[in-house]
Design an enzyme around this catalytic site. Structure first.
Site, PDB file in Angstrom:
ATOM      1  N   ARG A 284       0.852  -1.178   0.000  1.00 53.43           N
ATOM      2  CA  ARG A 284       0.000   0.000   0.000  1.00 53.43           C
ATOM      3  C   ARG A 284       0.891   1.231   0.000  1.00 53.43           C
ATOM      4  NH1 ARG A 284      -3.192  -2.906  -1.579  1.00 53.43           N
ATOM      5  NH2 ARG A 284      -5.339  -3.324  -0.879  1.00 53.43           N
ATOM      6  N   GLN A 313      -5.348   7.242  -4.806  1.00 50.02           N
ATOM      7  CA  GLN A 313      -5.633   6.574  -6.073  1.00 50.02           C
ATOM      8  C   GLN A 313      -7.002   7.005  -6.607  1.00 50.02           C
ATOM      9  OE1 GLN A 313      -3.057   2.457  -5.221  1.00 50.02           O
ATOM     10  NE2 GLN A 313      -5.207   2.314  -5.732  1.00 50.02           N
ATOM     11  N   HIS A 337      -1.916   1.033 -10.259  1.00 49.55           N
ATOM     12  CA  HIS A 337      -2.190  -0.101  -9.372  1.00 49.55           C
ATOM     13  C   HIS A 337      -2.692  -1.282 -10.199  1.00 49.55           C
ATOM     14  CE1 HIS A 337      -3.929  -1.419  -5.201  1.00 49.55           C
ATOM     15  NE2 HIS A 337      -3.183  -2.346  -5.771  1.00 49.55           N
TER      16      HIS A 337
END
Length: 388
Positions: A284, A313, A337
């Site tokens: 993360r 994000q 991601h």
């Protein structure tokens, strides 16, 4: 038909066992899924199940079962589809790739909410203490992305250590200067590599590194590996994190985000790493302090940083990790991601999310390894020493 053949050979999840489509004991539930928009790519490639367009392959099933199914990418602010519908939603489905942040304030408004499903792994975008307080079950598809992420970690290490990205960019520019890129290109062999976290992903990373013949493999984790597992992986535990990173040429982060890991890799800890070490983070983004990483890379304290996770994000255009470089103009291996959302992983987390939902409809017990919180208590130690 093969899963790897043309885009339309798998019509959503139609080939799942029939039991996945059994009648629900609960009728007319409201389910909301917050997913990322895939656009043309998702229209052309229906195996992009984690997108708004392909709806985790659940739309027809839920419609046939008589449930309301809202799918949106709109998640920011009080006027978003997410926040406007949360009050009477029974089940919320989210993903780590486009996280809808379910705060304590939103839990207080979500009077009907009974189940949160993470289609993937990592439920840190949900206030788990608030979920416990409101007796909301939180489940995720444990193991759905472990192979995908572990492969991405090893790839990222190689990209950094071999100085691949600047070398490829040189070719794209029409240049040819071997010395310019070889001056910062090394082998994995003979390096000391350490993982922060030795769970499902961390252990798979270690296993995949063994054939590269590293000098030593190390791990830091509050849970000690069983002696047989440690021996099989050829790994040594280091009890102090600062001590471990000081011994490593390469560090990979493979632990969950929670109160004790947020901001863990800050200026102080990075200063304890070997000068010129490489850092890979596919866990993360918020485990690392963004500005401290960028500063360490610019100074050369870090020779490279790679990963696919960001503290926000989608990452804003001016995020320092987009353009940061080391003193030689290299060392950046950041991507969106994506490590845990290969087409193979999307199939696993879509089918897993559907199974969690099916079990809930039928009043069946959930698979214990998928549970994060249930009945007002933590059902896992994956998120550290959490209060109940």
């Amino acid at each position: 038909m093969s899963f790897l053949r043309g885009a339309r050979t798998i019509p959503a999840l139609a080939h799942l066992p029939a039991r996945s489509f059994s009648s629900s004991s609960m009728n007319n539930a409201k389910i909301m899924a917050v997913l990322y928009k895939g656009g043309k790519a998702a229209e052309e490639e229906t195996r992009l199940l984690g997108t708004v367009e392909n709806k985790l392959g659940m739309a027809n099933w839920l419609k046939d079962e008589g449930h309301e199914f809202i799918v949106t990418e709109d998640k920011e602010g009080p006027n978003s589809v997410f926040q406007k519908n949360i009050a009477d939603t029974d089940v919320l489905i989210t993903t780590p790739f486009h996280p809808a942040y379910l705060t304590a304030e939103l839990f207080a408004k979500a009077k009907n909410l009974k189940l949160c499903i993470t289609a993937g792994v990592g439920s840190d975008h949900i206030d788990l203490n608030a979920a416990n307080e409101h007796k909301v079950t939180v489940a995720e598809v444990t193991g759905s992305n472990v192979t995908s992420v572990a492969e991405h970690v090893v790839m990222s290490m190689l990209l950094l250590v071999r100085n691949f990205v600047p070398a490829h960019e040189q070719i794209e520019r029409g240049d040819w200067n071997v010395a310019e890129v070889a001056r910062s290109s090394f082998d994995l062999e003979g390096k000391v590599i350490g993982t922060v976290g030795a769970g499902r992903i961390g252990q798979r990373v270690l296993k995949r590194l063994m054939p590269f013949d590293p000098k030593e493999l190390l791990y830091f984790d509050y849970n000690e590996l069983a002696p047989q597992a440690a021996e099989a992986l050829g790994v040594r535990r280091v009890a102090d994190l600062g001590d471990m990173v000081s011994q490593c040429d390469i560090v990979t982060i493979n632990c969950p985000l929670h109160e004790k890991t947020k901001g863990l890799f800050n200026k102080e800890l990075i200063s304890r790493m070997r000068h010129g070490a490489w850092l890979v983070n596919t866990a993360r983004g918020a485990i690392c302090v963004a500005e401290d990483v960028a500063e360490a890379l610019a100074s050369g304290q870090l020779n490279g940083y790679a990963g696919d996770v960001w503290n926000v994000q989608p990452a804003p255009r001016d995020h320092p990790w987009r353009t940061m470089k080391n003193p030689l103009g290299a060392g950046n291996g950041m991507v969106p991601h994506m490590s845990g959302t290969t087409l193979d992983a999307q199939f696993r987390y879509a089918t897993g999310a559907q199974d969690i939902l099916r079990r809930w409809f039928a009043g069946e017990k959930q698979e214990s390894h998928n549970l994060i919180v249930e009945n007002g208590e933590y059902a896992t130690k994956a998120y550290g020493d959490r209060k109940r």
